[in-house]
Design a protein around this motif. Structure first.
Motif, short mmCIF file in Angstrom:
data_model
loop_
_atom_site.label_atom_id
_atom_site.label_comp_id
_atom_site.label_asym_id
_atom_site.label_seq_id
_atom_site.Cartn_x
_atom_site.Cartn_y
_atom_site.Cartn_z
N VAL A 16 0.84 -1.20 0.00
CA VAL A 16 0.00 0.00 0.00
C VAL A 16 0.88 1.24 0.00
CG1 VAL A 16 -1.73 1.27 1.32
CG2 VAL A 16 -1.89 -1.20 1.14
N VAL A 17 1.92 1.24 0.80
CA VAL A 17 2.83 2.39 0.85
C VAL A 17 3.54 2.56 -0.49
CG1 VAL A 17 4.87 3.34 1.98
CG2 VAL A 17 3.13 2.20 3.34
N ASP A 18 3.99 1.45 -1.09
CA ASP A 18 4.63 1.52 -2.41
C ASP A 18 3.67 2.08 -3.45
OD1 ASP A 18 6.87 0.43 -1.28
OD2 ASP A 18 6.52 -1.60 -2.06
N LEU A 19 2.42 1.65 -3.40
CA LEU A 19 1.43 2.14 -4.34
C LEU A 19 1.21 3.64 -4.16
CD1 LEU A 19 -0.69 1.61 -6.53
CD2 LEU A 19 -2.32 1.11 -4.70
N ALA A 20 1.13 4.09 -2.91
CA ALA A 20 0.93 5.52 -2.65
C ALA A 20 2.10 6.34 -3.20
CB ALA A 20 0.76 5.76 -1.15
N VAL A 21 3.31 5.88 -2.97
CA VAL A 21 4.48 6.57 -3.49
C VAL A 21 4.45 6.58 -5.02
CG1 VAL A 21 7.00 6.46 -3.67
CG2 VAL A 21 5.91 6.14 -1.46
N GLY A 22 4.09 5.46 -5.61
CA GLY A 22 4.00 5.38 -7.07
C GLY A 22 2.97 6.34 -7.65
N VAL A 23 1.83 6.46 -6.99
CA VAL A 23 0.78 7.37 -7.47
C VAL A 23 1.26 8.82 -7.38
CG1 VAL A 23 -1.52 8.28 -6.92
CG2 VAL A 23 -1.15 5.83 -7.02
N ILE A 24 1.92 9.17 -6.29
CA ILE A 24 2.41 10.54 -6.12
C ILE A 24 3.48 10.86 -7.17
CG2 ILE A 24 3.70 12.08 -4.58
CD1 ILE A 24 2.21 10.62 -2.26
N ILE A 25 4.43 9.96 -7.34
CA ILE A 25 5.48 10.17 -8.34
C ILE A 25 4.89 10.18 -9.75
CG2 ILE A 25 7.53 9.15 -9.40
CD1 ILE A 25 8.39 8.32 -6.59
N GLY A 26 3.93 9.28 -10.00
CA GLY A 26 3.27 9.23 -11.30
C GLY A 26 2.53 10.52 -11.62
N GLY A 27 1.87 11.10 -10.62
CA GLY A 27 1.17 12.37 -10.82
C GLY A 27 2.14 13.48 -11.17
N ALA A 28 3.26 13.53 -10.45
CA ALA A 28 4.27 14.56 -10.75
C ALA A 28 4.89 14.33 -12.12
CB ALA A 28 5.35 14.56 -9.67
N PHE A 29 5.16 13.08 -12.45
CA PHE A 29 5.74 12.75 -13.75
C PHE A 29 4.77 13.08 -14.87
CE2 PHE A 29 6.97 9.76 -17.13
CZ PHE A 29 8.27 10.21 -17.33
#
Length: 142
Positions: A16-29
């Motif tokens: 879940v934490v990995d997914l949250a980090v991925g979503v945040i980085i994906g949004g910025a990217f």
């Protein structure tokens, strides 16, 4: 276990934490790619197609004047804003290609890690192990 404890256990799991980090980085990217497309790629494409802002390309559906900007034409009635769609489509294609390359790189790294792992000796089937034990015990008696 109460619902809050279950939720806490779920929320702090690694996935879940990995997914949250991925979503945040994906949004910025995604914003970086959007800026690249809108501020770098689309102006060049617009220049090729006559020097107009490509996002303002549309087909009027209510007989609007085609010299209006997209916002003005939308106020006057329905329009088919294909220029904006093409811009978003290019955003998607760039993001999809970059994500494909990232997944490909990760898969290659995993494959290399598997090749470099020391291989465990093959475990013989249970029947062979039993036969060896019998052989060894017979050899001890002899």
């Amino acid at each position: 276990m109460s619902m809050m404890q279950e939720f806490r256990a779920f929320a702090i799991k690694g996935n879940v934490v990995d997914l949250a980090v991925g979503v945040i980085i994906g949004g910025a990217f995604g914003k970086i790619v959007e800026s690249l497309v809108q501020d770098v790629i689309m102006p060049v494409i617009g220049k090729i197609f006559g020097g107009l802002d490509f996002a303002n390309y549309y087909l009027p559906l209510n007989g609007q004047n085609t010299r209006l900007t997209l916002a003005e034409a939308k106020k006057a009635g329905a329009v088919l804003a294909y220029g904006n769609f093409v811009t978003i489509l290019i955003n998607f294609l760039i993001l999809a290609f970059i994500i494909f390359q990232m997944v490909r790189l990760i898969n290659k790294a995993r494959e290399m890690a598997r090749l470099n792992e020391p291989k465990a000796p093959a475990v013989p089937p249970e029947e062979i192990a039993l036969l060896r034990e019998i052989r060894d015990s017979l050899n001890k008696k002899a």
